[in-house]
Design a protein around this motif. Structure first.
Motif, PDB file in Angstrom:
ATOM      1  N   GLY A 143      13.442  11.143  -7.363  1.00 28.44           N
ATOM      2  CA  GLY A 143      13.770  10.098  -6.633  1.00 28.44           C
ATOM      3  C   GLY A 143      14.813   9.984  -5.433  1.00 28.44           C
ATOM      4  N   ARG A 144      15.257  11.092  -5.085  1.00 28.82           N
ATOM      5  CA  ARG A 144      16.615  11.526  -4.265  1.00 28.82           C
ATOM      6  C   ARG A 144      15.390  12.581  -2.880  1.00 28.82           C
ATOM      7  NH1 ARG A 144      21.316  13.635  -5.158  1.00 28.82           N
ATOM      8  NH2 ARG A 144      20.471  14.652  -6.811  1.00 28.82           N
ATOM      9  N   PHE A 145      15.582  13.295  -3.727  1.00 26.86           N
ATOM     10  CA  PHE A 145      14.372  15.050  -2.942  1.00 26.86           C
ATOM     11  C   PHE A 145      13.119  13.848  -2.534  1.00 26.86           C
ATOM     12  CE2 PHE A 145      18.305  17.845  -4.434  1.00 26.86           C
ATOM     13  CZ  PHE A 145      18.641  17.075  -3.969  1.00 26.86           C
ATOM     14  N   THR A 146      12.458  15.277  -1.799  1.00 22.47           N
ATOM     15  CA  THR A 146      10.893  14.980  -1.537  1.00 22.47           C
ATOM     16  C   THR A 146      10.604  16.553  -0.638  1.00 22.47           C
ATOM     17  OG1 THR A 146      10.933  12.837  -0.633  1.00 22.47           O
ATOM     18  CG2 THR A 146       9.070  13.841  -0.430  1.00 22.47           C
ATOM     19  N   ILE A 147       9.998  17.014  -1.605  1.00 25.00           N
ATOM     20  CA  ILE A 147       9.097  18.448  -0.898  1.00 25.00           C
ATOM     21  C   ILE A 147       8.103  17.705  -0.068  1.00 25.00           C
ATOM     22  CG2 ILE A 147       7.250  18.646  -2.999  1.00 25.00           C
ATOM     23  CD1 ILE A 147       8.194  21.791  -2.470  1.00 25.00           C
ATOM     24  N   SER A 148       7.354  19.181   0.869  1.00 27.16           N
ATOM     25  CA  SER A 148       6.793  18.094   2.368  1.00 27.16           C
ATOM     26  C   SER A 148       6.503  19.469   2.625  1.00 27.16           C
ATOM     27  CB  SER A 148       6.943  17.129   2.536  1.00 27.16           C
ATOM     28  OG  SER A 148       7.802  18.133   3.446  1.00 27.16           O
ATOM     29  N   GLN A 149       5.159  19.417   3.441  1.00 24.04           N
ATOM     30  CA  GLN A 149       4.713  20.669   4.472  1.00 24.04           C
ATOM     31  C   GLN A 149       4.448  20.387   5.573  1.00 24.04           C
ATOM     32  OE1 GLN A 149       2.127  22.179   0.928  1.00 24.04           O
ATOM     33  NE2 GLN A 149       0.995  22.780   2.601  1.00 24.04           N
ATOM     34  N   ASP A 150       4.498  21.171   6.021  1.00 19.37           N
ATOM     35  CA  ASP A 150       3.601  20.973   8.103  1.00 19.37           C
ATOM     36  C   ASP A 150       2.649  22.395   7.973  1.00 19.37           C
ATOM     37  OD1 ASP A 150       2.329  21.251  10.594  1.00 19.37           O
ATOM     38  OD2 ASP A 150       4.121  19.439  11.275  1.00 19.37           O
ATOM     39  N   ASN A 151       1.422  22.088   7.444  1.00 16.21           N
ATOM     40  CA  ASN A 151       0.922  23.295   7.607  1.00 16.21           C
ATOM     41  C   ASN A 151       0.321  23.774   9.243  1.00 16.21           C
ATOM     42  OD1 ASN A 151       0.064  23.119   5.006  1.00 16.21           O
ATOM     43  ND2 ASN A 151      -1.353  22.145   4.693  1.00 16.21           N
ATOM     44  N   ALA A 152       0.383  23.295  10.239  1.00 13.73           N
ATOM     45  CA  ALA A 152       0.133  23.738  11.232  1.00 13.73           C
ATOM     46  C   ALA A 152       1.604  24.865  12.479  1.00 13.73           C
ATOM     47  CB  ALA A 152      -0.036  22.582  12.080  1.00 13.73           C
ATOM     48  N   LYS A 153       2.928  23.700  11.150  1.00 17.66           N
ATOM     49  CA  LYS A 153       3.645  25.181  11.759  1.00 17.66           C
ATOM     50  C   LYS A 153       4.384  26.073   9.908  1.00 17.66           C
ATOM     51  CE  LYS A 153       6.418  21.354  13.995  1.00 17.66           C
ATOM     52  NZ  LYS A 153       7.425  20.445  14.095  1.00 17.66           N
ATOM     53  N   ASN A 154       3.421  26.263   8.915  1.00 20.73           N
ATOM     54  CA  ASN A 154       3.201  27.342   8.444  1.00 20.73           C
ATOM     55  C   ASN A 154       5.511  27.193   7.736  1.00 20.73           C
ATOM     56  OD1 ASN A 154       0.834  28.247   7.974  1.00 20.73           O
ATOM     57  ND2 ASN A 154       1.479  30.020   9.554  1.00 20.73           N
ATOM     58  N   THR A 155       5.073  25.499   7.803  1.00 23.66           N
ATOM     59  CA  THR A 155       6.774  25.554   6.914  1.00 23.66           C
ATOM     60  C   THR A 155       7.027  24.167   6.445  1.00 23.66           C
ATOM     61  OG1 THR A 155       7.376  24.939   9.906  1.00 23.66           O
ATOM     62  CG2 THR A 155       8.916  24.330   8.048  1.00 23.66           C
ATOM     63  N   LEU A 156       7.763  24.829   4.736  1.00 26.28           N
ATOM     64  CA  LEU A 156       8.087  23.747   3.957  1.00 26.28           C
ATOM     65  C   LEU A 156       9.035  23.156   4.054  1.00 26.28           C
ATOM     66  CD1 LEU A 156       6.968  23.453   0.757  1.00 26.28           C
ATOM     67  CD2 LEU A 156       8.642  25.115   0.119  1.00 26.28           C
ATOM     68  N   TYR A 157       9.113  21.878   3.898  1.00 21.43           N
ATOM     69  CA  TYR A 157      10.799  21.279   3.676  1.00 21.43           C
ATOM     70  C   TYR A 157      11.469  20.653   2.529  1.00 21.43           C
ATOM     71  CZ  TYR A 157       8.813  20.987   8.860  1.00 21.43           C
ATOM     72  OH  TYR A 157       7.979  21.503  10.174  1.00 21.43           O
ATOM     73  N   LEU A 158      12.502  20.202   2.167  1.00 19.45           N
ATOM     74  CA  LEU A 158      12.617  19.290   1.533  1.00 19.45           C
ATOM     75  C   LEU A 158      13.722  18.565   1.764  1.00 19.45           C
ATOM     76  CD1 LEU A 158      13.248  19.505  -2.312  1.00 19.45           C
ATOM     77  CD2 LEU A 158      15.254  20.670  -1.630  1.00 19.45           C
ATOM     78  N   GLN A 159      13.189  17.304   1.731  1.00 17.90           N
ATOM     79  CA  GLN A 159      13.721  16.552   2.223  1.00 17.90           C
ATOM     80  C   GLN A 159      15.335  15.233   1.288  1.00 17.90           C
ATOM     81  OE1 GLN A 159      14.391  14.536   5.585  1.00 17.90           O
ATOM     82  NE2 GLN A 159      15.961  13.436   4.244  1.00 17.90           N
ATOM     83  N   MET A 160      16.412  15.549   1.313  1.00 21.33           N
ATOM     84  CA  MET A 160      17.283  15.285   0.360  1.00 21.33           C
ATOM     85  C   MET A 160      17.919  14.652   0.976  1.00 21.33           C
ATOM     86  SD  MET A 160      18.913  19.822  -1.149  1.00 21.33           S
ATOM     87  CE  MET A 160      19.391  19.543   0.940  1.00 21.33           C
ATOM     88  N   ASN A 161      17.623  13.376  -0.058  1.00 24.77           N
ATOM     89  CA  ASN A 161      19.130  11.822   0.777  1.00 24.77           C
ATOM     90  C   ASN A 161      19.290  11.808  -0.919  1.00 24.77           C
ATOM     91  OD1 ASN A 161      17.080  11.780   2.502  1.00 24.77           O
ATOM     92  ND2 ASN A 161      15.893  10.372   1.497  1.00 24.77           N
ATOM     93  N   SER A 162      20.416  10.735  -0.691  1.00 24.45           N
ATOM     94  CA  SER A 162      21.687  10.740  -1.273  1.00 24.45           C
ATOM     95  C   SER A 162      22.470  11.571  -2.563  1.00 24.45           C
ATOM     96  CB  SER A 162      20.989   8.823  -2.684  1.00 24.45           C
ATOM     97  OG  SER A 162      20.341   8.674  -2.442  1.00 24.45           O
ATOM     98  N   LEU A 163      22.982  12.166  -1.588  1.00 25.39           N
ATOM     99  CA  LEU A 163      23.168  13.871  -2.341  1.00 25.39           C
ATOM    100  C   LEU A 163      24.574  13.779  -3.076  1.00 25.39           C
ATOM    101  CD1 LEU A 163      22.312  16.048   1.042  1.00 25.39           C
ATOM    102  CD2 LEU A 163      21.999  16.725  -1.192  1.00 25.39           C
ATOM    103  N   LYS A 164      25.127  14.146  -4.007  1.00 27.20           N
ATOM    104  CA  LYS A 164      25.604  14.753  -4.807  1.00 27.20           C
ATOM    105  C   LYS A 164      26.989  15.746  -5.000  1.00 27.20           C
ATOM    106  CE  LYS A 164      23.537  11.596  -7.956  1.00 27.20           C
ATOM    107  NZ  LYS A 164      22.798  11.055  -8.934  1.00 27.20           N
ATOM    108  N   PRO A 165      28.013  15.834  -5.057  1.00 24.06           N
ATOM    109  CA  PRO A 165      28.510  16.960  -4.709  1.00 24.06           C
ATOM    110  C   PRO A 165      28.270  17.657  -5.983  1.00 24.06           C
ATOM    111  CG  PRO A 165      30.237  15.229  -5.359  1.00 24.06           C
ATOM    112  CD  PRO A 165      28.820  14.497  -5.102  1.00 24.06           C
TER     113      PRO A 165
END
Length: 128
Positions: free
Chosen positions: A66-88
């Motif tokens: 519910g806070r992190f999302t893994i995604s990718q851009d195949n054209a860029k050969n790049t994997l992402y991790l969007q991290m929201n509502s970060l906690k200590p």
């Protein structure tokens, strides 16, 4: 030889967001399990999120659902991790990993021992 280079780490306050990137090169597989792991000082490396590059279900650790999302851009050969509502407690070194022989389960945490290719890591620090 697969090479993975992470970027996007940094220091944020609790409640903030960061997006990690993992640029892959030397990758020729039609499908590969890729994952994000993290390791805090004194703790074991744990799987945070994982998915096949060809699509399909994704895995998230309960602590980040519910806070992190893994995604990718195949054209860029790049994997992402969007991290929201970060906690200590999200503070850790974050690593990108890949391996074409790993079964990428949506139900079970990926094992760091199974992955043959790793990035150098990027530090995420969340202050309260």
């Amino acid at each position: 030889q697969v090479q993975l280079v992470e970027s996007g780490g940094g220091s944020v306050q609790a409640g903030g967001s960061l997006r990690l990137s993992c640029a892959a090169s030397g990758y020729t597989y039609s499908s590969c399990c890729m994952a994000w792991f993290r390791q805090a000082p004194g703790k074991e490396r744990e799987g945070v999120a994982a998915k096949y590059t060809s699509g399909g279900s994704t895995y998230y650790a309960d602590s980040v659902k519910g806070r992190f999302t893994i995604s990718q851009d195949n054209a860029k050969n790049t994997l992402y991790l969007q991290m929201n509502s970060l906690k200590p407690e999200d503070t850790a070194m974050y690593y990108c990993a890949a391996d074409p022989l790993v079964y990428c389960s949506a139900a079970y945490a990926p094992s760091p021992r199974s992955f043959g290719y790793w990035g150098q890591g990027t530090q995420v620090t969340v202050s309260s």
